[in-house]
Design a protein around this motif. Structure first.
Motif, mmCIF file in Angstrom:
data_model
loop_
_atom_site.group_PDB
_atom_site.id
_atom_site.type_symbol
_atom_site.label_atom_id
_atom_site.label_comp_id
_atom_site.label_asym_id
_atom_site.label_seq_id
_atom_site.Cartn_x
_atom_site.Cartn_y
_atom_site.Cartn_z
ATOM 1 N N ASN A 1 -15.926 11.289 -4.400
ATOM 2 C CA ASN A 1 -17.080 10.427 -4.380
ATOM 3 C C ASN A 1 -17.277 9.201 -3.679
ATOM 4 O OD1 ASN A 1 -17.920 12.801 -6.083
ATOM 5 N ND2 ASN A 1 -17.200 11.776 -7.884
ATOM 6 N N GLY A 2 -16.659 9.336 -2.685
ATOM 7 C CA GLY A 2 -16.539 8.175 -1.729
ATOM 8 C C GLY A 2 -15.650 7.019 -1.917
ATOM 9 N N GLU A 3 -14.797 7.223 -3.107
ATOM 10 C CA GLU A 3 -13.648 6.426 -3.567
ATOM 11 C C GLU A 3 -12.450 6.900 -3.095
ATOM 12 O OE1 GLU A 3 -11.726 4.350 -7.437
ATOM 13 O OE2 GLU A 3 -13.417 5.619 -7.761
ATOM 14 N N ARG A 4 -11.501 6.102 -2.335
ATOM 15 C CA ARG A 4 -10.273 6.376 -1.899
ATOM 16 C C ARG A 4 -9.339 6.366 -3.037
ATOM 17 N NH1 ARG A 4 -7.724 3.903 3.467
ATOM 18 N NH2 ARG A 4 -7.377 2.131 2.080
ATOM 19 N N LYS A 5 -8.585 7.765 -3.134
ATOM 20 C CA LYS A 5 -7.791 8.021 -4.298
ATOM 21 C C LYS A 5 -6.252 8.214 -3.642
ATOM 22 C CE LYS A 5 -10.773 8.422 -7.775
ATOM 23 N NZ LYS A 5 -10.608 7.409 -8.964
ATOM 24 N N GLN A 6 -6.101 8.809 -2.744
ATOM 25 C CA GLN A 6 -4.929 8.882 -2.169
ATOM 26 C C GLN A 6 -4.788 8.283 -0.651
ATOM 27 O OE1 GLN A 6 -4.682 13.523 -2.803
ATOM 28 N NE2 GLN A 6 -2.285 12.871 -3.409
ATOM 29 N N ASN A 7 -3.630 7.571 -0.186
ATOM 30 C CA ASN A 7 -3.457 6.995 0.962
ATOM 31 C C ASN A 7 -1.918 6.867 1.335
ATOM 32 O OD1 ASN A 7 -3.958 5.597 3.432
ATOM 33 N ND2 ASN A 7 -4.218 3.481 2.309
ATOM 34 N N GLY A 8 -1.438 7.900 1.784
ATOM 35 C CA GLY A 8 0.189 8.034 2.012
ATOM 36 C C GLY A 8 0.522 8.314 3.272
ATOM 37 N N SER A 9 1.862 8.484 3.440
ATOM 38 C CA SER A 9 2.435 8.912 4.772
ATOM 39 C C SER A 9 3.339 10.002 4.613
ATOM 40 C CB SER A 9 3.015 7.712 5.307
ATOM 41 O OG SER A 9 3.653 8.281 6.705
ATOM 42 N N THR A 10 3.513 11.075 5.376
ATOM 43 C CA THR A 10 4.531 11.993 5.455
ATOM 44 C C THR A 10 5.915 11.373 5.514
ATOM 45 O OG1 THR A 10 4.391 12.355 7.867
ATOM 46 C CG2 THR A 10 3.108 13.954 6.306
ATOM 47 N N ALA A 11 5.992 10.075 5.777
ATOM 48 C CA ALA A 11 7.332 9.146 6.099
ATOM 49 C C ALA A 11 7.743 9.108 4.341
ATOM 50 C CB ALA A 11 7.152 7.876 6.575
ATOM 51 N N ASP A 12 7.007 9.368 3.346
ATOM 52 C CA ASP A 12 7.420 9.366 2.156
ATOM 53 C C ASP A 12 8.054 10.626 1.494
ATOM 54 O OD1 ASP A 12 7.737 7.555 -0.286
ATOM 55 O OD2 ASP A 12 6.130 8.755 -1.135
ATOM 56 N N MET A 13 8.105 11.519 2.463
ATOM 57 C CA MET A 13 8.458 12.967 1.938
ATOM 58 C C MET A 13 10.028 12.606 1.531
ATOM 59 S SD MET A 13 7.175 15.884 4.344
ATOM 60 C CE MET A 13 5.274 16.419 4.258
ATOM 61 N N VAL A 14 10.244 13.467 0.241
ATOM 62 C CA VAL A 14 11.717 13.536 -0.256
ATOM 63 C C VAL A 14 12.491 14.334 0.796
ATOM 64 C CG1 VAL A 14 13.094 14.060 -2.082
ATOM 65 C CG2 VAL A 14 10.891 13.060 -2.472
ATOM 66 N N PHE A 15 11.779 15.655 1.236
ATOM 67 C CA PHE A 15 12.336 16.474 2.003
ATOM 68 C C PHE A 15 11.526 16.640 3.147
ATOM 69 C CE2 PHE A 15 13.937 17.601 -2.302
ATOM 70 C CZ PHE A 15 15.057 17.393 -2.158
ATOM 71 N N GLY A 16 12.018 16.269 4.438
ATOM 72 C CA GLY A 16 11.238 16.376 5.585
ATOM 73 C C GLY A 16 10.816 17.932 5.932
ATOM 74 N N VAL A 17 9.801 18.081 7.073
ATOM 75 C CA VAL A 17 9.413 19.531 7.308
ATOM 76 C C VAL A 17 10.505 20.357 7.859
ATOM 77 C CG1 VAL A 17 8.172 20.831 8.811
ATOM 78 C CG2 VAL A 17 7.198 18.952 8.080
ATOM 79 N N GLY A 18 11.515 19.715 8.684
ATOM 80 C CA GLY A 18 12.665 20.499 9.194
ATOM 81 C C GLY A 18 13.653 21.059 7.866
ATOM 82 N N GLU A 19 13.765 20.111 6.927
ATOM 83 C CA GLU A 19 14.758 20.554 5.964
ATOM 84 C C GLU A 19 14.022 21.629 5.055
ATOM 85 O OE1 GLU A 19 17.660 20.780 2.904
ATOM 86 O OE2 GLU A 19 17.592 20.598 5.262
ATOM 87 N N ILE A 20 12.713 21.350 4.929
ATOM 88 C CA ILE A 20 12.109 22.261 3.977
ATOM 89 C C ILE A 20 12.115 23.878 4.584
ATOM 90 C CG2 ILE A 20 9.861 23.312 3.378
ATOM 91 C CD1 ILE A 20 9.027 20.230 2.981
ATOM 92 N N VAL A 21 11.904 23.892 6.090
ATOM 93 C CA VAL A 21 12.128 25.271 6.426
ATOM 94 C C VAL A 21 13.308 25.939 6.563
ATOM 95 C CG1 VAL A 21 11.525 26.608 8.493
ATOM 96 C CG2 VAL A 21 10.180 24.797 7.921
ATOM 97 N N ARG A 22 14.516 24.771 6.861
ATOM 98 C CA ARG A 22 15.796 25.365 6.551
ATOM 99 C C ARG A 22 16.216 25.814 5.188
ATOM 100 N NH1 ARG A 22 20.363 24.651 4.564
ATOM 101 N NH2 ARG A 22 19.552 23.092 3.152
#
Length: 280
Positions: free
Chosen positions: A203-224
């Motif tokens: 409803n126009g109010e920002r709730k999430q503002n993050g970055s994929t840099a904060d992932m515990v497991f990155g994309v390559g590791e997830i697929v592996r």
């Protein structure tokens, strides 16, 4: 390349989206943006767009991937999200599944389930597999098996998920609970999937503002990692987790979604979604 599907539900047409927003009709080279076409594009056999006709823009964007074989999801995969929900940072990826029939278009209506009191939002980076992945050994191999990336909304019902016994799947598989798109952006256009901003508004109010840099497991590791437990096929979708700012992590009374609420979300370079929530 940005791939999309436009048209009414069940009658979408495959297109490529040019940098200036024009749409190139892919109907002469593929019936749909399906696992077979995704595999061809990932193998370098995508169409030459200059040889194809431009079609009128406008109208509805459907999900850019037609019915993936499976949707695998990673829970608690952002450090700040784990902290806001009072959970320890996982030492291995937390896995759950969503049914492919939860997928709808990026601006389609999302239905709050009957008897729901805790429907929640989750902006996520979606990863689409481009090559069959079995027993991969490295992060680099994992990334090499990615066809592209997509904006995914992992809508959740927290009471069903956490308070009704069993596994998380009860709160993840309600109809319309995975808006996807507007585009499937090929991996060559996303040089670093760990450097993407994710944002969501209610409803126009920002709730999430993050970055994929904060992932515990990155994309390559997830697929592996996933490839050690299941075979991943072209067209499979992985939802990689959400940053902090979900309703579950906020003080009481938690601002869960109701019919009439409007949710907007975006990821850098992957487009934007807007859903009005309705009642099932």
């Amino acid at each position: 390349m940005k791939l999309a599907r436009v048209g009414l539900p069940g009658a979408e047409r495959p297109v490529a989206v040019l940098d200036d927003g024009r749409l190139v009709d892919l109907s002469s080279v593929t019936a749909d943006i399906d696992p077979e076409f995704v595999a061809a594009v990932a193998a370098g056999n995508g169409p030459a767009l200059g040889d194809l006709p431009v079609v009128d823009a406008g109208g509805r964007y459907g999900p850019p991937l037609n019915r993936p074989g499976k949707i695998v999801c990673i829970g608690m995969n952002y450090h700040e999200h784990a902290a806001e929900t009072g959970q320890p940072t996982p030492t291995e990826p937390v896995l759950f599944m969503k049914a492919p029939d939860t997928i709808v278009g990026p601006d389609d209506t999302v239905l709050v389930p009957r008897d729901s009191t805790k429907t929640d939002w989750e902006v996520e980076l979606g990863v689409v597999i481009g090559r069959t992945a079995r027993y991969l050994d490295s992060v680099e191999e994992g990334l090499a098996h990615v066809a592209g990336y997509v904006l995914s909304h992992d809508v959740s019902e927290r009471e069903f998920q956490l308070e009704r016994g069993g596994q998380w799947d009860k709160g993840k598989n309600c109809e319309t609970f995975n808006p996807l798109g507007p585009w499937l952006v090929t991996a060559d256009e996303v040089p670093d999937p760990q450097a993407l901003g994710l944002r969501l508004w209610v409803n126009g109010e920002r709730k999430q503002n993050g970055s994929t840099a904060d992932m515990v497991f990155g994309v390559g590791e997830i697929v592996r990692y996933l490839s050690r437990f299941m075979t991943l096929y072209p067209g499979d979708l992985i939802n990689t987790g959400t940053p902090s700012g979900v309703a579950l992590g906020q003080p009481e009374p938690k601002p869960y979604l109701r019919a009439g609420d409007v949710v907007e979300l975006e990821i850098d370079g992957l487009g934007r979604q807007r859903q009005t929530f309705g009642a099932a």
